[in-house]
Design an enzyme around this catalytic site. Structure first.
Site, PDB file in Angstrom:
ATOM      1  N   GLU A 119      47.772  42.280  35.384  1.00 24.53           N
ATOM      2  CA  GLU A 119      47.895  40.970  34.758  1.00 24.53           C
ATOM      3  C   GLU A 119      48.859  40.990  33.579  1.00 24.53           C
ATOM      4  OE1 GLU A 119      43.707  38.817  35.843  1.00 24.53           O
ATOM      5  OE2 GLU A 119      43.687  40.101  34.077  1.00 24.53           O
ATOM      6  N   GLU A 139      42.106  39.440  43.004  1.00 29.33           N
ATOM      7  CA  GLU A 139      40.823  39.257  42.327  1.00 29.33           C
ATOM      8  C   GLU A 139      40.298  37.863  42.660  1.00 29.33           C
ATOM      9  OE1 GLU A 139      40.711  40.034  38.156  1.00 29.33           O
ATOM     10  OE2 GLU A 139      41.746  41.975  38.332  1.00 29.33           O
TER      11      GLU A 139
END
Length: 588
Positions: free
Chosen positions: A157, A233
């Site tokens: 991320e 995710e």
């Protein structure tokens, strides 16, 4: 050979749909890994995903640990024996609601490391040293070498943090130079600024979200038209902070969102399939505003995550809802769920031994007190987590003035001449209105507790301790600092007896009998805040502000016969110190 194309994934020339679930080896115990992996198979998954936390494996510079719960080789071997593919995310940074996002605390004390997660030469040198130790352990597990690891992540991320895409390319090159030859990927939110800041040309970009798969995959395609739709995710639950409400997600809502991902032709990784526990002091923290870093919110000990497989490894209503959805996309019917181990019977444990922390500082401390003009940070003291007693003398006489702290991280008990004067908090009261000083001066003490370094956003690089202490407008100087590390084994050699009267935290000890190793749920009714150890293993933190009210005790910690419970209560224990085993968790 595992290959990535715009159409999807293939393995040895045949199309493959990755139905993956996150299960972190470091949030369960090795004896439990086969059971948890079996539960993933029973849900209908064919792959397991895990992060690799740098700080777990290199607790101090150049000192490495790959044993016990940190035995990554054993875990990956277990995943293959369970018949699962594997995805490994060995980024320098992992987030994961884990202490400091997986970055070692000692980076914050290294004068050659000027910045994190960028092309800072000092930081990159530490990453290279870490990869020299880590990647040779991962390379043999790759599918290209006969193993089951299909992909590895470059960084985690990164688009939520920065724009140094040269740093991302450099990390990818470090991995390739050290033998990583499976496909590499990044994972970010689906918005354009996440993807443009966090992806790397030539490597797969994936997206993270909890709903609206069609929108997320369309955003991914707009920025990366040649990448297949992959949700690395799928947030099927969420985590909790101390003092907040317990977060849950309705099973039918999560199952519908999962079906939308798969119906769109997407590959999926459930985050989390099984959450586990933030044992010891490994729980991280967040800030309510990830941009400014304001409003500190530490994460609770449980990482149950409202996942389909609960903290103990049991199947839930969400598990069955997911199993029904996954069965429509899997190649074969899944096996049946595995039974749970025995559960300790409900009952009370009296803690009859006690000793005051201040009476045993010489036994617990890391050496002689450090003298400094201003309060040194935990990192400067070489302390990962625990307590530091800061002391100085305020000259007198002087009238009653406010005593305040600046840069408190994260909670402190204030003592004046040995008497408690209040509890100060990073996001709460940081001042005592009136502190008088007699002619001979007054001894001021601050016992500071660390509660997890921020793991996400601009709060990353969270240092612990106190920056400055003021009496009225005047900075106090001439400090001594004594560190007590917490979070690992039970402090040894304590003179157990009756603590008696006096200020400060108190250790309490008791024993319970078990017929066999068994799971348990430990409750601390009437206690306030502190830490618990069972047979020398730190279960984690407790706090009466909730939402979590019980701590999970894994069966490998319990032995047939006599077992020890130790509690360090920082504030106020009940008049008759007792803990309870209960037959169900209470997460709020």
């Amino acid at each position: 050979m595992f290959r990535v194309s715009p159409e999807g994934f293939s393995l040895d020339g045949s199309p493959v749909r990755l139905l993956s679930g996150a299960l972190h080896y470091f949030r369960t115990l090795p004896e439990q890994w086969p059971h948890r992996l079996g539960q993933l198979r029973a849900m209908g998954l064919n792959c397991v995903e895990t992060y690799v936390p740098w700080n777990l494996h290199e607790p101090r510079p150049g000192s490495y640990d790959f044993s016990g719960p940190a035995d990554l080789d054993r875990f990956l071997t277990a995943t293959r024996e369970a018949g699962l593919h594997a995805i490994v995310r060995p980024s320098p940074y992992i987030c994961a609601e884990w202490e400091n996002g997986g970055l070692p605390w000692w980076l914050l004390a290294d004068p050659e490391v000027r910045a994190l997660r960028c092309q800072d030469p000092g930081f990159l040198a530490r990453v290279e040293r870490w990869f020299d130790e880590l990647l040779p352990r991962l390379v043999p597990h790759q599918a290209t070498r006969g193993g089951n690891v299909l992909m590895m992540q470059i960084e985690n991320e990164y688009g939520s943090y920065g724009t140094d895409t040269g740093y991302l390319r450099h990390v990818a090159e470090l991995m390739r130079e050290r033998g990583v030859d499976v496909p590499l990927f990044t994972s970010d939110g689906p918005d354009d600024f996440f993807l443009t800041g966090g992806s790397v040309p030539g490597h797969l970009a994936t997206v993270n979200f909890g709903s609206r798969a069609g929108e997320a995959f369309a955003q991914l395609a707009a920025v990366r038209p040649d990448d297949p739709p992959v949700c690395m995710e799928f947030w099927c639950g969420w985590f909790d902070h101390w003092g907040d409400e317990h977060v849950v997600r309705a099973p039918e809502d999560a199952a519908a969102a999962l079906d939308e991902i798969l119906a769109a032709g997407g590959q999926v990784n459930l985050y989390m399939a099984h959450g586990g526990t933030n044992f010891a002091t490994w729980a991280g923290a967040n800030t309510k505003d990830p941009v400014t870093g304001e409003r500190y919110a530490p994460t609770v000990t449980s990482y149950d995550y409202d996942a389909p497989i609960d903290e103990r490894g049991g199947v839930t209503e969400k598990f069955h809802a997911f199993r029904e959805v996954l069965s429509r996309y899997a190649d074969a019917p899944p096996p049946e769920p595995l039974p749970l181990p025995a559960l300790l019977p409900s009952g009370r444990v009296e803690l009859t031994g006690s000793v005051r922390l201040f009476d045993v500082l010489d036994r617990l401390g890391t050496g002689e007190p450090v003298r400094s003009p201003e309060p040194p940070s935990f990192e400067e003291l070489g302390l990962a987590h625990g307590l530091v007693l800061y002391e100085t003398t305020v000259p007198g006489p002087r009238g009653p003035y406010p005593l305040s702290v600046q840069g408190l991280a994260d909670r402190a008990h204030l003592y004046v001449d040995g008497r408690p004067r209040g509890v100060l908090e990073r996001d709460g009261e940081q001042q005592v209105p009136e502190v008088s000083v007699p002619a001979g001066g007054a001894r001021v003490g601050l016992l500071v507790e660390s509660m997890g370094r921020v793991n996400y956003g601009m709060g990353l690089g969270d240092r612990k301790g106190v920056r400055r202490v003021l009496h009225t407008q005047q900075a106090l100087h001439g400090w001594s600092a004594r560190a007590v590390e917490l979070g690992h084994g039970t402090p040894e050699g304590l003179p157990w007896g009756a603590a008696g009267e006096g200020p400060g935290p108190v250790f309490h000890r008791g024993h319970f009998e078990a017929a066999e190793p068994a799971d348990g749920y430990l409750a601390l009714p009437g206690w306030t805040k502190g830490y618990v150890w069972v047979n020398g293993f730190c279960l984690g933190r407790y706090w009466d502000r909730g939402p979590q009210r019980t701590l999970y005790v894994p069966w490998p910690l319990v032995r047939a016969g006599r077992n020890e419970v130790v509690v360090l209560e920082l504030d106020d224990a009940p008049p008759s110190p007792v803990v309870e085993f209960r037959d169900a968790p209470d997460l709020g």
